[in-house]
Design a protein around this motif. Structure first.
Motif: not given
Length: 248
Positions: A68, A145, A149, A207, A217
């Motif tokens: 990302p 991940k 992002e 995603p 996130h």
């Protein structure tokens, strides 16, 4: 005639030593990046009328798999007044910064600063509850991940804000800022086309998944937003490296 970039390389090499291990924060390093770009502007090294034949590409390895954080590199390219594109060589990916030789050196430097900041955010996140509650390798990978992002979304606007300040368009309408970006990149794209270079869209990354995604996130976004590229630089030795004079 190709310009002598040795002094710029020396300055950027010194700035790369602005690491947390050496007592500097990522915020200070990004502030140094903005000052380096201002240095180029003040010395006329970013003159867009430079002979296009001098433009070149500088590849930066980004690994065997895309991540990302790779979405930030195009923002770095714009900040440094370059163009950028993905390239696959064998089983590895690399991001190529293309443009004026001085600008791509700045892009390479900012790339490294952002990479370090993302790595620091991940290291701190691993010590927190959201990560420690994950029990499998898959969920640990997904939560990291998601963090990345969010970090990419958080830091990209901070980088662009540096360009707006440098060009004196902070607070101007979005259309005016977009026109500025297009005017910077147009001659670079023309040179790429003249050389017969064209690019196909790259498949978007899937995603992160999982019920923990939103928490990770948000943590990543907050980490990206917390990097202050207007932070003061520490120490007169660093400041000296960023002037347009003869000090080294």
């Amino acid at each position: 005639m190709r310009r002598d970039l040795s002094k710029l390389r020396q300055r950027l090499a010194a700035l790369r030593n602005m690491t947390t291990a050496n007592g500097c924060t990522e915020a200070e390093a990004l502030a140094a990046a903005e000052k380096a770009a201002e240095l180029l502007a003040s010395t006329g090294m970013t003159d867009i009328e430079l002979d296009a034949s001098l433009m070149e590409g500088l590849p930066v390895d980004i690994g065997a798999r895309r991540r990302p954080i790779d979405s930030v590199w195009i923002t770095v390219a714009v900040f440094a007044e370059c163009h950028g594109y993905l390239e696959r060589v064998g089983n590895r990916w690399r991001w190529v910064y293309f443009g004026d030789p001085a600008n791509i050196l700045v892009a390479e430097y900012v790339h490294e600063v952002v990479r370090r900041a993302a790595r620091t955010a991940a290291r701190e996140f691993r010590a927190g509850e959201v990560y420690r509650r994950r029990r499998t390798a898959r969920t640990k990978a997904q939560v990291l991940k998601a963090l990345e992002e969010g970090f990419a979304l958080g830091i990209a606007p901070k980088i662009m804000a540096g360009l707006w300040r440098r060009k004196g368009v902070s607070g101007q309408p979005a259309a005016e800022r977009q026109a500025l970006v297009q005017s910077i990149r147009a001659p670079i794209k023309s040179e790429l086309a003249r050389r017969g270079m064209s690019f196909s869209p790259t498949r978007a990354l899937a995603p992160a998944a999982g019920k923990f995604r939103d928490a990770a996130h948000w943590d990543g976004y907050a980490a990206g937003r917390s990097v202050d590229i207007e932070a003061p630089l520490a120490g007169p030795a660093v400041a000296g490296l960023l002037t347009s004079g003869e000090r080294s």
